[in-house]
Design a protein around this motif. Structure first.
Motif, PDB file in Angstrom:
ATOM      1  N   SER A 108      44.851  -3.424  54.197  1.00 53.59           N
ATOM      2  CA  SER A 108      45.299  -2.202  53.515  1.00 53.59           C
ATOM      3  C   SER A 108      45.442  -2.084  51.960  1.00 53.59           C
ATOM      4  O   SER A 108      45.842  -1.130  51.224  1.00 53.59           O
ATOM      5  CB  SER A 108      46.758  -1.850  53.671  1.00 53.59           C
ATOM      6  N   GLN A 109      44.548  -3.126  51.351  1.00 53.67           N
ATOM      7  CA  GLN A 109      44.745  -3.176  49.801  1.00 53.67           C
ATOM      8  C   GLN A 109      43.814  -2.047  49.184  1.00 53.67           C
ATOM      9  O   GLN A 109      42.575  -1.897  49.718  1.00 53.67           O
ATOM     10  CB  GLN A 109      44.153  -4.373  49.556  1.00 53.67           C
ATOM     11  N   PRO A 110      44.241  -1.133  48.603  1.00 51.57           N
ATOM     12  CA  PRO A 110      43.611   0.012  48.216  1.00 51.57           C
ATOM     13  C   PRO A 110      42.244  -0.363  47.475  1.00 51.57           C
ATOM     14  O   PRO A 110      42.301  -1.250  46.458  1.00 51.57           O
ATOM     15  CB  PRO A 110      44.192   0.804  47.193  1.00 51.57           C
ATOM     16  N   TRP A 147      47.667  -4.290  42.405  1.00 54.32           N
ATOM     17  CA  TRP A 147      47.482  -4.286  44.161  1.00 54.32           C
ATOM     18  C   TRP A 147      46.247  -3.254  44.050  1.00 54.32           C
ATOM     19  O   TRP A 147      46.194  -2.100  43.968  1.00 54.32           O
ATOM     20  CB  TRP A 147      48.676  -3.616  44.873  1.00 54.32           C
ATOM     21  N   PRO A 148      45.018  -3.991  44.645  1.00 50.23           N
ATOM     22  CA  PRO A 148      44.814  -5.269  44.996  1.00 50.23           C
ATOM     23  C   PRO A 148      44.961  -6.137  43.779  1.00 50.23           C
ATOM     24  O   PRO A 148      44.365  -5.638  42.911  1.00 50.23           O
ATOM     25  CB  PRO A 148      43.511  -5.233  45.806  1.00 50.23           C
ATOM     26  N   LEU A 193      48.597   8.712  47.960  1.00 57.26           N
ATOM     27  CA  LEU A 193      48.239   7.576  47.105  1.00 57.26           C
ATOM     28  C   LEU A 193      46.850   7.647  46.654  1.00 57.26           C
ATOM     29  O   LEU A 193      46.675   7.420  45.493  1.00 57.26           O
ATOM     30  CB  LEU A 193      48.261   6.147  48.024  1.00 57.26           C
ATOM     31  N   PHE A 230      51.834 -10.413  49.749  1.00 60.52           N
ATOM     32  CA  PHE A 230      50.760 -11.434  49.706  1.00 60.52           C
ATOM     33  C   PHE A 230      51.113 -12.788  49.373  1.00 60.52           C
ATOM     34  O   PHE A 230      50.058 -13.461  49.019  1.00 60.52           O
ATOM     35  CB  PHE A 230      49.720 -10.615  48.974  1.00 60.52           C
ATOM     36  N   TYR A 265      46.355  -7.061  55.101  1.00 61.71           N
ATOM     37  CA  TYR A 265      45.300  -7.523  54.386  1.00 61.71           C
ATOM     38  C   TYR A 265      44.358  -6.484  53.868  1.00 61.71           C
ATOM     39  O   TYR A 265      43.915  -6.235  52.956  1.00 61.71           O
ATOM     40  CB  TYR A 265      44.781  -8.693  54.558  1.00 61.71           C
TER      41      TYR A 265
END
Lengths: 308, 308, 308, 308
Positions: free
Chosen positions: C254-256, A172-173, C143, A202, C252
């Motif tokens: 929020s993908q780090p 992730w991602p 995170l 996803f 979408y």
């Protein structure tokens, strides 16, 4: 007994392990849960993963659960999580569950693997230990394992270890990782099956990029079955409509640590398991969270009705 | 059978687990090793710690080792490491080894404990699970566990959990932690035993600050016995002379990851165990390292002779 | 100039920093972006946060950006991220931007804070350094920072450091943290403002639990403004309808790591900034991701139209 | 001005930054300290490393220190640590100090580099940014940076980035890394200079395995100079005698976090710097630790006298 292979597709539900409120395994609920997954259209189940509270089991409980679910599943495939701090325990449990009829074993990397060569070396040892006949699922879940598997080392692992048949994809991602694997296969790399985790957050994009399906544990497995089927059939719009209806709850379930309690609350509310109990150090959902979940489910049902 | 308690003192050697070159447990060497520790003056041994390669054992191997060593030790205390990813396995192994006659169990915190309340909560759950009759050693080894236990939370754990009888102290830097515990006890806090790890690298200072001895696995346990005894007797100069003679090797052994192979090489070279084999993913010492160790041992023997 | 305080509410958009394709700061786009946030209904902006690529700026660039945005914002509040590896740089930048008219400074904990006392001690040092007149936002984003701030230590920080006026809340899961703070306030604890981050992924629930609004950088700030307003007005159903329309894109974004490129793509597509360029080591969105984003935006617009 | 290159050898002392008790830089002590390093036989100094409290400086202080030390060092080489959270600041400081006459810059990897390709990519970006004329020291210190650089990725970095002239080697355990680099060079890999850190704890073995010297900050640089010289001259026994005399203090200084305070105490005690003050969040050595250090120094002097 069916084994997973490099073209396995569909939905393998990550199974919860139902407990009585005192923490004892609830075998009747486990049967009902297994049946329920297949009734919802699952192609297989995966037991003793993180969401199955595997690390909270004794070794004999783990073997008992595997025996029960494999028997109940009949000729449908059951993958078993066998991650363990050391290879001896991993090997012992793997042989036990394969003898019981498991379809394959799933192995997450231990947190100590902090370089690419160590990651490669670990899976080489695992595959050597298990031999060529046990299909292995590589669980790639850095948020939980703290091990980041680069595209490069993953390609080397796929090239060097033919018994790794499947990737449980939850980087992730991670969307580009799927695209890169499929592009490498188009250029000659050995094919592997890719089933996606991450609570399904996803899923439409993942299947559209070439994933073979899902391997995760959302409380409504039907969503995963339908979304996977529709995207593969080219009906991405309809797939996304259904996905979006569930998304507020998927998002809510994807909270790390809390997700399991939410999922068990949903399963208990749906009547599939008798109690939402989780083993310590987990705990029950508090009242505020329960109310939020219930509100989301009510909206979800209404929205699904609108969609027809 | 003797139990450890809040005044336990002396040297508990962290025992290695001897293997044959093929990875099978070498029971004869295990007996000889156990005897050797006591012949060198140890007050007890601690088995199935990290240096005992505990995570590489199956559950039945772990129980087998505990049974063998406890029987061999006779009426001398044997502490058993029972750290496990989940409480169920931890509880099961603890009850098994206490029934076999263990003197107590040692528990390191799992890496997921990232706040003081979680650390406190974990040991509260462990102590509740084990009940009031099983003495617990808290292993405080942040370099390996990644869990940093502050002075404050350690004081709360000591206050709230009477079955924690001993601290295996290997925070680094950690000398002030010893001083603070002893100062708190002078001000009324419950006493606990403190045995120090970290390969003995700070043993003279640790005992001088109030530690009760050592719990670690240096290849020459005699050093720990003598240094502990001399510092307690007020002979700090003589203690440090002896310590300094061993220090080049202690330093060499303290290399993380490599330490176990070094220690087993030393034990095999001393004739105590038959083979220096470690289980995978560990490996043997390479030739350059062996030559370095052998050179250090030759100098050590000469220096000890000079000291008389 | 307005300062943030313990009752500040609404939406503070985490501002991106626009660059030309060659990596130079695009001052015109920065003006347009600042205007755009306020046109969308924002109550303030927060600059030089992680999403503002703060660590990639030189010290003089950082001061230049602060001067430009504060001037452009006129009498609307601008919070400035001042996190730095050491206190000297943090203090220097804080004084600079407060002199320029900032509304407060935001401080994330350095990754070395691995115990509750160290976390408390760090904020005590920061507040002592900055003095009583600079309002501080505590950014709680485990995170990214790897620092887990427990409810307990957060309560001690609030009690001991009156200049901490606001929590940028993005613990995950973190809903119960909001409820606990508000419950503690009901029982007498000093009030603080809580604005929520995490790309807005839990905004309806957060505001319903007592948060004062949002401080995050979703590409459509209007969503945050409306959802916050509607939940506060008791219109939770309508709020969630609007939220759900944006949710596929929020998810979408929020993908780090990838989120910033997505956000800049959205802002450039909306015509707010000239180029989606991010500074190295970041990179542009690839074609597949762009297509996914564009598809989500098209669906989002259609859904918003349906909702009216 | 001299630049470091792939054959640079000897001892580069990691310089402390002296402060007045109020935290201001003590420029006179800085001059005296620089002189003292060269009087003790150092071949160069390295400033603004971790032990130089670099992250606690403002950008202008950092430049000021570099200017002062470079001027004071005359034609002797000064390496400057330029690690920064982002490339812009790193590039700016690098150009500044090279213009001032630095011999090269030292770059440690940021903690976010969690795969081999990311590590390789980061140094590629750094070297591209700095251009071919600035010599770079790669600092390999996983205990502090949390970035583990495998032998494989290090070899790729050496092959691909000719401006990396030197490895500051402080992986732990890391002796085999030195041997592997030298073996690769024998097989055709480009040579790089290897200077070792880790407080000198393995200096005799490191130089014997092919390291070119030391780059670390032990309070008695003379030890590093003599040990390096003697091992290179083949007098390993005499080298180890001298090393062993200092080892109890080296060991004590190697305590992470505490090491800097110990070193400054030693330097102040030796009269080289006026005050042992360290900037916050560091603190002074407590009385017990001071007494331990003083006892070790007294023994060290006695032992050195015995050795003649």
């Amino acid at each position: 007994m069916p084994l997973i292979h490099e073209k396995t597709e569909g939905v393998f539900v990550i199974s919860a392990t139902p407990f009585h409120p005192d923490g004892a395994i609830d075998w009747e609920s486990l049967d009902r849960l297994t049946d329920s997954y297949f009734e919802d259209g699952a192609d297989g189940v995966t037991i003793l993963g993180m969401m199955g509270e595997a690390p909270k089991m004794t070794q004999s409980e783990a073997a008992g659960i595997a025996a029960r679910v494999i028997a109940r599943a009949g000729n449908r495939p059951v993958v078993v999580g066998v991650s363990a701090p050391g290879l001896a325990a991993l090997g012992e449990l793997s042989r036990t569950v394969m003898d019981l009829g498991a379809a394959g074993v799933m192995v997450a990397p231990p947190g100590s693997l902090n370089t690419d060569p160590k990651i490669h070396g670990y899976y080489a040892q695992v595959c050597e230990l298990l031999g060529p006949d046990i299909p292995v699922v590589l669980q790639d879940f850095p948020l939980s394992t703290k091990v980041q598997i680069s595209d490069e080392v993953l390609a080397r692992i796929i090239a060097d270890m033919p018994s790794i048949k499947m990737l449980k994809h939850e980087d992730w991602p991670g969307l580009s990782k799927i695209s890169k694997i499929r592009a490498a296969e188009a250029a000659g790399q050995r094919r592997i099956s890719i089933l996606c985790g991450n609570a399904g957050l996803f899923l439409p994009e993942e299947v559209a990029r070439g994933a073979d399906g899902a391997m995760t544990g959302f409380g409504y497995p039907k969503m995963m079955v339908e979304v996977t089927r529709l995207v593969k059939a080219g009906e991405i719009g309809r797939a996304q409509d259904i996905f979006d209806a569930y998304l507020p709850l998927i998002r809510y379930e994807s909270q790390p640590g809390l997700g399991l309690s939410i999922r068990k609350h949903v399963l208990a509310r749906r009547g599939v398991i008798a109690s939402p109990a989780v083993r310590k150090p987990g705990g029950p959902l508090d009242a505020a969270a329960m109310a939020e979940v219930d509100r989301l489910i009510a909206r979800q049902e209404k929205r699904l009705e609108e969609l027809g």
